[in-house]
Structures are given as structure tokens and as C-alpha cells.
Design a protein around this motif. Structure first.
Motif, mmCIF file in Angstrom:
data_model
loop_
_atom_site.group_PDB
_atom_site.id
_atom_site.type_symbol
_atom_site.label_atom_id
_atom_site.label_comp_id
_atom_site.label_asym_id
_atom_site.label_seq_id
_atom_site.Cartn_x
_atom_site.Cartn_y
_atom_site.Cartn_z
ATOM 1 N N UNK A 56 0.819 -1.208 0.000
ATOM 2 C CA UNK A 56 0.000 0.000 0.000
ATOM 3 C C UNK A 56 0.857 1.265 0.000
ATOM 4 N N UNK A 57 2.036 1.210 0.616
ATOM 5 C CA UNK A 57 2.950 2.352 0.552
ATOM 6 C C UNK A 57 3.421 2.584 -0.877
ATOM 7 N N UNK A 58 3.718 1.514 -1.595
ATOM 8 C CA UNK A 58 4.108 1.630 -2.997
ATOM 9 C C UNK A 58 2.994 2.279 -3.810
ATOM 10 N N UNK A 59 1.759 1.821 -3.603
ATOM 11 C CA UNK A 59 0.630 2.403 -4.327
ATOM 12 C C UNK A 59 0.412 3.862 -3.938
ATOM 13 N N UNK A 60 0.639 4.189 -2.677
ATOM 14 C CA UNK A 60 0.498 5.574 -2.206
ATOM 15 C C UNK A 60 1.542 6.480 -2.862
ATOM 16 N N UNK A 61 2.759 5.994 -3.004
ATOM 17 C CA UNK A 61 3.812 6.785 -3.654
ATOM 18 C C UNK A 61 3.487 6.987 -5.132
ATOM 19 N N UNK A 62 3.025 5.940 -5.798
ATOM 20 C CA UNK A 62 2.649 6.067 -7.206
ATOM 21 C C UNK A 62 1.485 7.038 -7.354
ATOM 22 N N UNK A 63 0.508 6.925 -6.473
ATOM 23 C CA UNK A 63 -0.658 7.810 -6.513
ATOM 24 C C UNK A 63 -0.262 9.260 -6.234
#
Length: 101
Positions: A56-63
């Protein structure tokens, strides 16, 4: 539309387990997988929460890498979630461990 801070999900799951299910241990194995070498890999609740948090941190950074004014609010919401998580880590004994950090 303002985005949802994704890191709120593992934070909420940890809070639910810590406060509503005090008998649940983060270190007891949930799944035991036998590898090709014959070694058993024990996956704990702590391991699963860490993996979900990293994903979810990876997705948050991409977002958060997108430009625009509405994403500033998204960053602000993520900062508030981080502040709440840091406060729990410092102030509550149940949260003062490596898994939560």
C-alpha cells in the motif's frame, strides 16, 4: 474527488486487532508452507501486515506522484495518517513494536 489515504488500511487493521482482539498474537504462525528444499516457512500475522503495508505504501507513492492541486489534499491526508500513526507508536504500549513501526 479526493483520494483515500491507503496507509489508513493497515493502520486500521492493526488498531482493530490491538484493541478489539487482545488475545490475538502477532507472532503466532498463521500459515506454514513447505518449500521445495523441505524447509517450513512460517508466515505470521505480523509478516502479512508488513507485506500489506509495503504494498500500500508503494501504491500511495505512485498515486502521490501525479501533479495537480487536488493531490495536495491527498498528501495532507496522508500526512495526518502518518501523524496519528507516529503518536500511537510513541504513546501506546500496544503499538511500541517493530511491526507497527
Amino acid at each position: 474527488m479526493v483520494g483515500f489515504p491507503l496507509l489508513l488500511v493497515p493502520l486500521a487493521v492493526y488498531n482493530i486487532i490491538a484493541f478489539l482482539m487482545p488475545g490475538v498474537s502477532f507472532t503466532d504462525p498463521l500459515i506454514r508452507l513447505t518449500l521445495l528444499s523441505g524447509e517450513q516457512w512460517q508466515i505470521t500475522l505480523s509478516d502479512m501486515l508488513l507485506a500489506a503495508g509495503v504494498l500500500l505504501l508503494l501504491l500511495e507513492v505512485i498515486k502521490g506522484a501525479r501533479p495537480g492541486a487536488k493531490y495536495l489534499t491527498d498528501h495532507l491526508l496522508s500526512l495526518i495518517v502518518f501523524g496519528a500513526a507516529a503518536a500511537e507508536f510513541v504513546l501506546w504500549p500496544k503499538f511500541g513494536n517493530s511491526t507497527y513501526c
